[in-house]
Design a protein around this motif. Structure first.
Motif, PDB file in Angstrom:
ATOM      1  N   LEU A  24       0.834  -1.207   0.000  1.00 50.24           N
ATOM      2  CA  LEU A  24       0.000   0.000   0.000  1.00 50.24           C
ATOM      3  C   LEU A  24       0.867   1.255   0.000  1.00 50.24           C
ATOM      4  N   VAL A  25       1.945   1.236   0.767  1.00 48.63           N
ATOM      5  CA  VAL A  25       2.854   2.383   0.803  1.00 48.63           C
ATOM      6  C   VAL A  25       3.441   2.634  -0.577  1.00 48.63           C
ATOM      7  N   TYR A  26       3.870   1.592  -1.255  1.00 47.22           N
ATOM      8  CA  TYR A  26       4.435   1.750  -2.597  1.00 47.22           C
ATOM      9  C   TYR A  26       3.398   2.286  -3.580  1.00 47.22           C
ATOM     10  N   LYS A  27       2.186   1.774  -3.483  1.00 45.35           N
ATOM     11  CA  LYS A  27       1.128   2.225  -4.392  1.00 45.35           C
ATOM     12  C   LYS A  27       0.812   3.705  -4.161  1.00 45.35           C
ATOM     13  N   LEU A  28       0.700   4.107  -2.914  1.00 48.99           N
ATOM     14  CA  LEU A  28       0.418   5.515  -2.620  1.00 48.99           C
ATOM     15  C   LEU A  28       1.551   6.418  -3.094  1.00 48.99           C
TER      16      LEU A  28
ATOM     17  N   THR B  28     -12.391   0.331  -5.962  1.00 53.60           N
ATOM     18  CA  THR B  28     -11.850  -0.110  -4.672  1.00 53.60           C
ATOM     19  C   THR B  28     -11.825  -1.629  -4.548  1.00 53.60           C
ATOM     20  N   ASP B  29     -12.184  -2.316  -5.621  1.00 58.66           N
ATOM     21  CA  ASP B  29     -12.178  -3.780  -5.618  1.00 58.66           C
ATOM     22  C   ASP B  29     -10.854  -4.356  -6.116  1.00 58.66           C
ATOM     23  N   THR B  30      -9.896  -3.499  -6.370  1.00 57.78           N
ATOM     24  CA  THR B  30      -8.596  -3.998  -6.807  1.00 57.78           C
ATOM     25  C   THR B  30      -7.942  -4.796  -5.679  1.00 57.78           C
ATOM     26  N   GLU B  31      -7.048  -5.696  -6.049  1.00 56.89           N
ATOM     27  CA  GLU B  31      -6.490  -6.623  -5.074  1.00 56.89           C
ATOM     28  C   GLU B  31      -5.715  -5.913  -3.979  1.00 56.89           C
ATOM     29  N   TRP B  32      -4.915  -4.914  -4.322  1.00 53.99           N
ATOM     30  CA  TRP B  32      -4.091  -4.264  -3.304  1.00 53.99           C
ATOM     31  C   TRP B  32      -4.938  -3.490  -2.299  1.00 53.99           C
ATOM     32  N   VAL B  33      -6.079  -2.951  -2.738  1.00 57.79           N
ATOM     33  CA  VAL B  33      -6.980  -2.250  -1.816  1.00 57.79           C
ATOM     34  C   VAL B  33      -7.646  -3.248  -0.877  1.00 57.79           C
TER      35      VAL B  33
ATOM     36  N   LEU C 185       2.616   1.126  14.251  1.00 51.96           N
ATOM     37  CA  LEU C 185       3.357   0.568  13.109  1.00 51.96           C
ATOM     38  C   LEU C 185       4.323   1.565  12.469  1.00 51.96           C
ATOM     39  N   THR C 186       4.274   2.796  12.918  1.00 47.28           N
ATOM     40  CA  THR C 186       5.176   3.805  12.364  1.00 47.28           C
ATOM     41  C   THR C 186       6.624   3.378  12.533  1.00 47.28           C
ATOM     42  N   GLY C 187       7.371   3.437  11.456  1.00 48.64           N
ATOM     43  CA  GLY C 187       8.784   3.053  11.507  1.00 48.64           C
ATOM     44  C   GLY C 187       9.029   1.595  11.149  1.00 48.64           C
ATOM     45  N   GLN C 188       7.967   0.804  11.023  1.00 52.98           N
ATOM     46  CA  GLN C 188       8.115  -0.607  10.693  1.00 52.98           C
ATOM     47  C   GLN C 188       7.955  -0.889   9.206  1.00 52.98           C
ATOM     48  N   LEU C 189       7.552   0.150   8.427  1.00 45.70           N
ATOM     49  CA  LEU C 189       7.402   0.005   6.988  1.00 45.70           C
ATOM     50  C   LEU C 189       8.366   0.960   6.277  1.00 45.70           C
ATOM     51  N   ARG C 190       8.864   0.531   5.151  1.00 46.54           N
ATOM     52  CA  ARG C 190       9.785   1.374   4.373  1.00 46.54           C
ATOM     53  C   ARG C 190       8.987   2.366   3.549  1.00 46.54           C
ATOM     54  N   GLY C 191       9.582   3.546   3.364  1.00 48.06           N
ATOM     55  CA  GLY C 191       8.968   4.556   2.500  1.00 48.06           C
ATOM     56  C   GLY C 191       8.117   5.562   3.229  1.00 48.06           C
ATOM     57  N   LEU C 192       8.063   5.478   4.562  1.00 52.25           N
ATOM     58  CA  LEU C 192       7.269   6.439   5.341  1.00 52.25           C
ATOM     59  C   LEU C 192       8.187   7.368   6.135  1.00 52.25           C
TER      60      LEU C 192
END
Length: 234
Positions: free
Chosen positions: A133-137, A160-165, A227-234
């Motif tokens: 989701l982070v990459y998509k955004l 909103t029915d796409t797989e990543w959503v 979860l802040t800091g646990q995902l890349r790109g934020l």
């Protein structure tokens, strides 16, 4: 517990309340202050005894109280018996109760954090969905910043029915544990739907507003869940 409090209560009463003291005061002061003083003094002593008796009898018929409630009832009787001299003791008792309640709250909050960390640690698949989701955004944001709504729409997928959503909502549902977090998820999904519609209509300004709202809701959700800091790109 109640018996112990009641048996201890008499030690807090001033010596002026004892019958021997009141009678000696009456005899020594009657000659100088007159019968009016003796009468008023006796009335004051009788009033205090009556109040104390009423308090003790009320405890026998009162519903079960918690520790703080019983303390308040007990110190109220002391105020009636001793006047304002107990104010410091009352403040100390209430402060101690507040400290215990605060400590209990801290323990519960810590337990909740530990439980949440346990859930997050065991949710590697859901964290993978959120990382996607982070990459998509990020891709969508870059496209909108370049006013390239065609590229943004290709990532969004048109609905909103796409797989990543749907995968993102699987993670949201598993890791959300409070009304505040659920509210942010609802805001994210609503804003994302608006973004998809605006991008399809090639409405740049509305798309920018909708993107900011959806990204902000997601960031707030990340903060609330820890979860802040646990995902890349934020």
């Amino acid at each position: 517990m109640a018996t112990a409090f009641l048996s201890t209560a008499s030690s807090f009463y001033p010596s002026s309340l004892s019958p021997s003291t009141s009678s000696s005061c009456s005899s020594s002061s009657s000659s100088t202050l007159g019968p009016a003083f003796v009468y008023l003094n006796n009335q004051n002593v009788q009033r205090r005894r009556t109040l104390c008796k009423a308090f003790n009898e009320s405890l026998l018929h009162a519903p079960v109280l918690n520790k703080r409630g019983f303390s308040l009832c007990f110190i109220t009787s002391l105020v009636l018996a001793a006047g304002n001299g107990c104010s410091n003791a009352i403040a100390a008792i209430l402060e101690a109760d507040d400290d215990e309640e605060l400590l209990e709250k801290v323990k519960k909050d810590r337990q909740k954090r530990l439980e949440r960390q346990g859930v997050i640690s065991s949710s590697s698949k859901e964290k993978g969905y959120l990382q996607d989701l982070v990459y998509k955004l990020s891709q969508i944001g870059q496209a909108i910043d370049n006013n390239d709504l065609s590229a943004a729409s290709s990532v969004l997928g048109g609905s909103t029915d796409t797989e990543w959503v749907k995968n993102a909502n699987v993670a949201f549902n598993k890791l959300s544990s409070s009304p505040e977090e659920t509210t942010q998820v609802e805001t994210f999904n609503s804003s994302l739907a608006s973004l998809i519609s605006s991008a399809t209509k090639n409405d740049v300004e509305t798309s920018k507003v909708a993107f900011v709202e959806s990204a902000t809701a997601f960031e707030k959700w990340m903060t609330l869940t820890g979860l802040t800091g646990q995902l890349r790109g934020l």
